[in-house]
Design an enzyme around this catalytic site. Structure first.
Site, PDB file in Angstrom:
ATOM      1  N   GLU A  87       0.795  -0.873   0.073  1.00  0.00           N
ATOM      2  CA  GLU A  87      -0.207   0.114   0.005  1.00  0.00           C
ATOM      3  C   GLU A  87       1.049   1.512   0.163  1.00  0.00           C
ATOM      4  O   GLU A  87       1.818   1.203   0.390  1.00  0.00           O
ATOM      5  CB  GLU A  87      -0.318   0.072   1.384  1.00  0.00           C
ATOM      6  CG  GLU A  87      -0.149  -0.094   3.111  1.00  0.00           C
ATOM      7  CD  GLU A  87      -1.233   0.533   4.166  1.00  0.00           C
ATOM      8  OE1 GLU A  87      -1.452   1.466   3.454  1.00  0.00           O
ATOM      9  OE2 GLU A  87      -1.682  -0.388   4.272  1.00  0.00           O
ATOM     10  N   LYS A 223      -4.989  -2.443  15.517  1.00  0.00           N
ATOM     11  CA  LYS A 223      -4.546  -1.125  16.001  1.00  0.00           C
ATOM     12  C   LYS A 223      -5.772  -1.927  17.365  1.00  0.00           C
ATOM     13  O   LYS A 223      -6.375  -2.348  17.397  1.00  0.00           O
ATOM     14  CB  LYS A 223      -5.060  -0.201  16.047  1.00  0.00           C
ATOM     15  CG  LYS A 223      -3.647  -0.010  14.747  1.00  0.00           C
ATOM     16  CD  LYS A 223      -3.641   1.497  13.856  1.00  0.00           C
ATOM     17  CE  LYS A 223      -3.225   2.124  13.470  1.00  0.00           C
ATOM     18  NZ  LYS A 223      -3.545   0.806  11.252  1.00  0.00           N
TER      19      LYS A 223
END
Length: 801
Positions: A87, A223
């Site tokens: 990415e 996360k």
């Protein structure tokens, strides 16, 4: 009188082609180039063509008109090579390191994979952005953050005349990777369901993308400030497979929480090896299940932030975000910033290292998947009884396929040869200031191309790869096509996109010859090689191919040549230098700011060079001018030779003519920097000069005694002596067809044998025979070189006998 020629060196304008001892004329032509992943086309829809509408004479545009895929990536997709999508928001919005894309490219290549950075470049969805281009985009700033929903917006705005760059998020990268045909994607941390998401509906687009786009994503879980149980529940609803790597652990394996290896939430399933992950990916594809796969890779234990410390920091950051109204797409950036402030540099360091760990894992999965695809049996078609048993497809493993015995960093060019055709009343020279009748032929040349092709044709036992570059033009397309037809890989022949490099033109060389085919004048356009430098990509190429020999030709600019040499030595590769011409040969001894000078024997930077006498003299003079013969280290090696009063020895081993011309003396002075010199002498053959190490068996060999020029004192720590041998010409050629590429062929055949364990002395005659074949050929490298393979293999097998 017969035209007596020996292949050894190039022609000089002063002596015509009455010997191949040429300074710069024929090889001024030789372009050099670079590596890495070229773009297959420039998307004209990104330019003015968009304004003319979408329909064309051949019908409506297809996906390829809207999605730009680099040639390297397209080739890898077609051949099931190990591709890893990367990415770009991690570069445009991650604030970790400007050089991160270059580091990630190098990492993937070093593991045998091919990196495919995905981004929106000038409004065009692009798969296979180079790390260097990514760095420029980051430097330019203002790149948008692009999820699935944003891709059409950026492309549409570009059509309307407002060009926007964009870094793709996980969902945007997955979508474009799937469109291109890439199966594996390595990233950092996944988005998820935010705390309170059951009320706010704040759910990352990454999760819905995993529910509908079949790409395998490798991340460190999601996360820790997200709602991990609801994230896993949402992925289950979406039909996304989730597995966590056990890393040798047994029992309950937690789904990781980015900075922490354990989240307290059991992983839905577990995998132990990259091969298992690859098998799951292939099964998903063969069963036609279109949802994505998530492979969670726990952060390495030594990098993990202590769970209690991380938990306290997360609670504080989340509370502050809620109190201050940071919701929606502002929530995650705020929390990440606060966590860096609360936990210090360990969070930034962990971020960077866990991404590297994930990319490493993704590359290993891609390599295993490529192996599975290569060995996958081909099922018989319906109703076809002739193939009732599956046919085994035998292919080398990808890791082995990425390697090379010889890597040539050199030029490739379109050569035009204009041979003057006279009438009976005319002399043999074309007339100035007017049009002349001529026979004009086109071929693919360039020193790098010729050396690589010769090495490739001389032995089917080795892999040869060429690092070069071309422009985004007709000549460049011609070269790529020709290389593919000749069997040379184009992976590291980079096509410089005309948007980023509008002045980059494919190298071309035009030679005007008289009626006897002696060079009258030449015009060379080699700017592409002196104006563009990509050392990070070159480093990646050497790391990925691990060549035994790196051949560097002199067409590069002086700084680039020294960078190539340093890269080769940093990777423990033998380095050969082909000087190309008198002027270009000087680059090796021209100091460059920020780049160390050449090292000295026994740690010499360059192992071998193949100059003609003019190039040798030029190298000697520039080395003397730049103080190379004034260093203490150089003097210590020279002093060990005890060369005082050596004229008689020079004459005995070479000739009075060569000695008076200074050739042996120049060789001896350069040997500490280039321990093996093969000086091409035109009709006099080849002079082989080399430093003998203190344990070289030739110091004790009676047959070698006649060629030992000098011996070092007994007990010298490194030097044993100097070996010098004059090889006569291989053959007298009555009817020369072309001198083009003759010296290049010699070096190509020689290095082909060296890469298989042969030694110089036994290979010289075979290399000369190859050069003679080219001397008799209309092509820059004779297609008859495969005839040498048996001789080459005998010489290699007979080594030491």
């Amino acid at each position: 009188m017969a035209n007596t020629l020996i292949w050894a060196a190039r022609c000089t304008p002063k002596v015509g082609c009455q010997g191949l001892n040429q300074t710069s004329s024929a090889h001024l032509s030789r372009s050099i180039s670079l590596l890495a992943a070229p773009f297959s086309r420039h998307n004209e829809l990104a330019k003015s063509g968009r304004k003319r509408g979408l329909a064309t004479a051949s019908g409506p545009p297809s996906l390829k008109d809207w999605l730009r895929v680099s040639d390297e990536v397209a080739d890898a997709i077609a051949k099931n090579k190990p591709l890893v999508a990367l990415e770009s928001t991690i570069y445009t919005h991650g604030a970790l390191s400007k050089d991160l894309p270059l580091e990630h490219e190098d990492l993937v290549r070093s593991l045998g994979g091919i990196p495919a950075i995905i981004a929106i470049v000038d409004g065009v969805p692009t798969v296979g952005v180079t790390g260097q281009e990514m760095v420029r985009m980051v430097d330019a700033g203002s790149a948008a953050k692009v999820s699935r929903r944003d891709i059409s917006y950026l492309v549409g705005m570009s059509m309307a005349g407002r060009t926007i760059n964009g870094g793709t998020t996980i969902s945007g990268t997955m979508l474009l990777a799937r469109l291109a045909g890439i199966r594996v994607f390595g990233t950092g941390g996944l988005g998820g369901v935010h705390r309170g998401g059951e009320s706010s509906m704040d759910v990352s687009a990454d999760l819905t993308e995993l529910g509908r786009t079949r790409v395998a994503v490798v991340s460190s879980g999601c996360k820790g400030f997200l709602d991990i149980p609801r994230t896993l529940e949402y992925l289950e609803t979406q039909g996304c497979h989730v597995s966590t790597f056990s890393d040798g652990r047994s029992g309950k394996i937690d789904f990781p929480a980015f900075w922490a290896r354990d989240s307290g939430i059991k992983s839905p399933s577990v995998v132990s090896t990259e091969k298992e992950a690859a098998a799951i990916i292939l099964a998903q594809e063969r069963l036609g299940i279109e949802s994505g796969l998530l492979f969670a890779n726990p952060i390495p234990e030594k990098l993990a932030v202590p769970s209690d410390e991380m938990r306290m920091a997360i609670e504080k950051a989340v509370t502050e975000a809620n109190e201050q109204g940071f919701t929606g797409n502002k929530n995650t950036p705020y929390i990440l910033t606060r966590l860096r402030e609360l936990c210090g540099d360990k969070v930034v360091s962990a971020n960077k290292e866990l991404v590297k760990s994930n990319i490493t894992r993704a590359t290993n999965i891609a390599v295993e998947l490529s192996r599975l695809l290569a060995s996958e049996p081909r099922p018989a078609s319906s109703g076809d009884t002739s193939n009732s048993s599956p046919r085994s497809v035998s292919k080398p493993t990808v890791a082995a396929d990425s390697k090379a015995h010889v890597l040539v960093a050199g030029g490739v060019a379109v050569d035009l040869s204009c041979d003057y055709t006279k009438s009976k009343a005319e002399d043999g020279s074309p007339q100035l200031h007017t049009s002349n009748p001529a026979s004009i032929s086109q071929s693919i040349g360039g020193v790098g191309h010729n050396v690589a092709l010769a090495a490739h044709l001389a032995s089917s036992q080795i892999k040869v790869k060429l690092c070069s570059m071309v422009g985004d033009d007709i000549a460049g397309s011609t070269i790529i096509s020709s290389l593919q037809k000749s069997g040379l890989e184009t992976t590291y022949v980079q096509k410089l996109d005309r948007t980023a490099y509008p002045k980059a033109r494919t190298a071309q060389y035009v030679a005007v010859n008289d009626a006897s085919r002696n060079l009258v004048m030449a015009m060379a356009d080699m700017d592409i090689f002196t104006q563009h430098s990509f050392p990070d990509q070159w480093r990646s190429a050497v790391a990925a191919t691990s060549p035994k020999w790196l051949v560097v030709d002199g067409n590069w600019g002086a700084s680039a040549i020294m960078q190539w040499v340093k890269i080769g030595k940093d990777h423990g590769t033998k380095v050969a230098f082909e000087p190309v011409s008198v002027e270009k040969s000087k680059a090796l001894f021209t100091p460059q700011r920020g780049i160390p000078k050449l090292d000295i024997f026994p740690h010499a930077s360059v192992d071998l060079a193949s100059p003609n006498t003019y190039e040798l003299a030029a190298m000697f003079e520039v080395a003397k001018e730049n103080g190379y013969f004034e260093s203490q280290e150089w003097f210590e090696v020279i002093d060990a030779f005890g060369m005082r009063g050596a004229r008689d020895r020079f004459i005995r081993l070479t000739s009075a003519e060569l000695t008076d011309a200074g050739v042996p003396v120049q060789c001896v002075n350069l040997l500490p920097y280039i321990p093996t010199l093969l000086t091409k002498l035109g009709p006099n053959g080849v002079l082989y000069s080399t430093i003998l190490g203190r344990n070289d068996p030739r110091l004790r060999d009676r047959d070698a005694e006649d060629y030992i020029l000098a011996r070092a004192p007994p007990g010298h720590p490194t030097v044993g002596g100097i070996y010098m041998r004059l090889f006569p010409r291989a053959e007298t050629v009555e009817n020369v067809v072309s001198v083009n590429g003759v010296g290049d062929t010699f070096l190509g055949v020689l290095v082909s044998g060296l890469s298989q364990g042969g030694d110089v002395e036994r290979l010289v005659d075979v290399a000369q025979r190859g050069a003679v074949l080219t001397l008799k050929s209309t092509q820059s490298v004779s297609p008859e070189l495969p005839r040498l393979e048996d001789s080459l293999q005998r010489v290699i097998l007979d080594r030491g006998v």
